[in-house]
Design a protein around this motif. Sequence first.
Motif, PDB file in Angstrom:
ATOM      1  N   ARG A 248      46.998   5.072  32.578  1.00  0.00           N
ATOM      2  CA  ARG A 248      45.852   6.257  32.398  1.00  0.00           C
ATOM      3  C   ARG A 248      46.143   6.911  31.250  1.00  0.00           C
ATOM      4  NH1 ARG A 248      45.335   9.554  37.785  1.00  0.00           N
ATOM      5  NH2 ARG A 248      43.302  10.000  36.541  1.00  0.00           N
ATOM      6  N   TYR A 249      47.419   6.861  30.602  1.00  0.00           N
ATOM      7  CA  TYR A 249      47.933   7.905  29.504  1.00  0.00           C
ATOM      8  C   TYR A 249      47.559   7.112  28.146  1.00  0.00           C
ATOM      9  CZ  TYR A 249      50.102  11.003  32.629  1.00  0.00           C
ATOM     10  OH  TYR A 249      50.333  11.716  33.571  1.00  0.00           O
ATOM     11  N   PRO A 250      46.998   7.830  27.051  1.00  0.00           N
ATOM     12  CA  PRO A 250      46.867   7.030  25.768  1.00  0.00           C
ATOM     13  C   PRO A 250      47.985   6.759  25.233  1.00  0.00           C
ATOM     14  CG  PRO A 250      46.597   9.585  25.367  1.00  0.00           C
ATOM     15  CD  PRO A 250      46.610   9.293  27.033  1.00  0.00           C
ATOM     16  N   ARG A 251      47.893   5.715  24.393  1.00  0.00           N
ATOM     17  CA  ARG A 251      49.225   5.308  23.728  1.00  0.00           C
ATOM     18  C   ARG A 251      49.867   6.232  22.868  1.00  0.00           C
ATOM     19  NH1 ARG A 251      49.302  -0.855  22.623  1.00  0.00           N
ATOM     20  NH2 ARG A 251      47.552  -1.652  23.843  1.00  0.00           N
ATOM     21  N   ASP A 252      49.289   7.058  22.520  1.00  0.00           N
ATOM     22  CA  ASP A 252      50.060   8.030  21.396  1.00  0.00           C
ATOM     23  C   ASP A 252      50.287   9.586  22.549  1.00  0.00           C
ATOM     24  OD1 ASP A 252      47.294   8.954  21.818  1.00  0.00           O
ATOM     25  OD2 ASP A 252      47.147   9.573  19.795  1.00  0.00           O
TER      26      ASP A 252
ATOM     27  N   ASN B 118      43.650  19.928  34.630  1.00  0.00           N
ATOM     28  CA  ASN B 118      42.718  19.520  35.479  1.00  0.00           C
ATOM     29  C   ASN B 118      43.314  18.162  36.391  1.00  0.00           C
ATOM     30  OD1 ASN B 118      42.427  17.279  33.771  1.00  0.00           O
ATOM     31  ND2 ASN B 118      40.322  17.686  33.024  1.00  0.00           N
ATOM     32  N   HIS B 119      44.439  17.797  36.053  1.00  0.00           N
ATOM     33  CA  HIS B 119      45.244  16.787  36.580  1.00  0.00           C
ATOM     34  C   HIS B 119      44.667  15.342  36.379  1.00  0.00           C
ATOM     35  CE1 HIS B 119      47.103  20.179  39.008  1.00  0.00           C
ATOM     36  NE2 HIS B 119      45.768  20.354  39.314  1.00  0.00           N
ATOM     37  N   THR B 120      44.090  15.182  34.989  1.00  0.00           N
ATOM     38  CA  THR B 120      43.228  14.128  34.596  1.00  0.00           C
ATOM     39  C   THR B 120      44.312  13.521  33.427  1.00  0.00           C
ATOM     40  OG1 THR B 120      41.303  14.787  35.747  1.00  0.00           O
ATOM     41  CG2 THR B 120      41.253  13.021  34.048  1.00  0.00           C
ATOM     42  N   PRO B 121      45.081  12.647  33.466  1.00  0.00           N
ATOM     43  CA  PRO B 121      45.857  12.286  32.437  1.00  0.00           C
ATOM     44  C   PRO B 121      44.978  11.697  31.098  1.00  0.00           C
ATOM     45  CG  PRO B 121      46.828  11.283  34.418  1.00  0.00           C
ATOM     46  CD  PRO B 121      45.447  11.829  34.879  1.00  0.00           C
ATOM     47  N   GLU B 122      43.859  11.232  31.545  1.00  0.00           N
ATOM     48  CA  GLU B 122      43.181  10.655  30.365  1.00  0.00           C
ATOM     49  C   GLU B 122      42.220  11.745  29.672  1.00  0.00           C
ATOM     50  OE1 GLU B 122      42.544   7.614  33.950  1.00  0.00           O
ATOM     51  OE2 GLU B 122      42.477  10.045  33.626  1.00  0.00           O
ATOM     52  N   ASP B 123      42.236  13.187  30.084  1.00  0.00           N
ATOM     53  CA  ASP B 123      41.755  14.256  29.429  1.00  0.00           C
ATOM     54  C   ASP B 123      43.026  14.599  28.629  1.00  0.00           C
ATOM     55  OD1 ASP B 123      40.593  16.453  28.598  1.00  0.00           O
ATOM     56  OD2 ASP B 123      39.742  17.021  30.446  1.00  0.00           O
TER      57      ASP B 123
ATOM     58  N   LEU C  95      45.926  20.759  28.060  1.00  0.00           N
ATOM     59  CA  LEU C  95      46.986  20.744  28.158  1.00  0.00           C
ATOM     60  C   LEU C  95      48.138  21.985  27.957  1.00  0.00           C
ATOM     61  CD1 LEU C  95      47.328  17.596  25.842  1.00  0.00           C
ATOM     62  CD2 LEU C  95      47.297  17.786  28.399  1.00  0.00           C
ATOM     63  N   LEU C  96      48.950  21.899  28.660  1.00  0.00           N
ATOM     64  CA  LEU C  96      49.855  23.544  28.726  1.00  0.00           C
ATOM     65  C   LEU C  96      51.173  22.854  28.526  1.00  0.00           C
ATOM     66  CD1 LEU C  96      49.337  26.543  29.291  1.00  0.00           C
ATOM     67  CD2 LEU C  96      50.341  25.921  31.297  1.00  0.00           C
ATOM     68  N   ALA C  97      52.043  23.229  27.721  1.00  0.00           N
ATOM     69  CA  ALA C  97      53.603  23.287  27.715  1.00  0.00           C
ATOM     70  C   ALA C  97      54.218  23.963  28.746  1.00  0.00           C
ATOM     71  CB  ALA C  97      53.969  23.620  26.326  1.00  0.00           C
ATOM     72  N   ALA C  98      54.727  23.348  29.614  1.00  0.00           N
ATOM     73  CA  ALA C  98      55.241  24.196  31.046  1.00  0.00           C
ATOM     74  C   ALA C  98      56.602  23.544  31.179  1.00  0.00           C
ATOM     75  CB  ALA C  98      54.304  23.849  32.107  1.00  0.00           C
ATOM     76  N   CYS C  99      57.521  24.570  31.632  1.00  0.00           N
ATOM     77  CA  CYS C  99      58.842  24.455  32.138  1.00  0.00           C
ATOM     78  C   CYS C  99      58.546  23.613  33.659  1.00  0.00           C
ATOM     79  CB  CYS C  99      59.649  25.713  32.561  1.00  0.00           C
ATOM     80  SG  CYS C  99      58.863  26.891  33.775  1.00  0.00           S
TER      81      CYS C  99
END
Length: 130
Positions: free
Chosen positions: A10-14, A69-74, A80-84
């Motif tokens: 579900r995640y892009p190659r990059d 939004n819990h959608t890995p394709e997005d 996206l948020l950098a999070a601890c």
Amino acid sequence: MPIRPENLHRYPRDWPQISARIRFERAGGRCECTGHCGLAHPGGRCPAVHEEIHPDTGSVVGLTTAHLNHTPEDVRDENLLAACQLCHLRIDHGHHRVTRSLTLAARAAAAGQLGLLPETALTRTEPPTP
């Protein structure tokens, strides 16, 4: 957060490059959470910094990239948020509860356990009259 093998497709190659850009270029190695996790952070933004001791948990911070939004394709920047780890787990808490329920129900069904019937499928029977 590690990507589960069944979700890797579900995640892009990059994804590693996208995640690194969010965590280190945009966020400067610091958690970007400003309350997304439900906590009130001092100064408005979580103070956790990558590879330093977390001020609340005492553990070493491994900065992650959360999908709001819990959608890995997005992989849009605004999603996206950098999070601890603490903020990421709290952001995903409701999503994890739902997916855990679905996983447990699927395991039970695979083992032959019947689920609860919807109320419309139930019929009421009256006791016999004496």
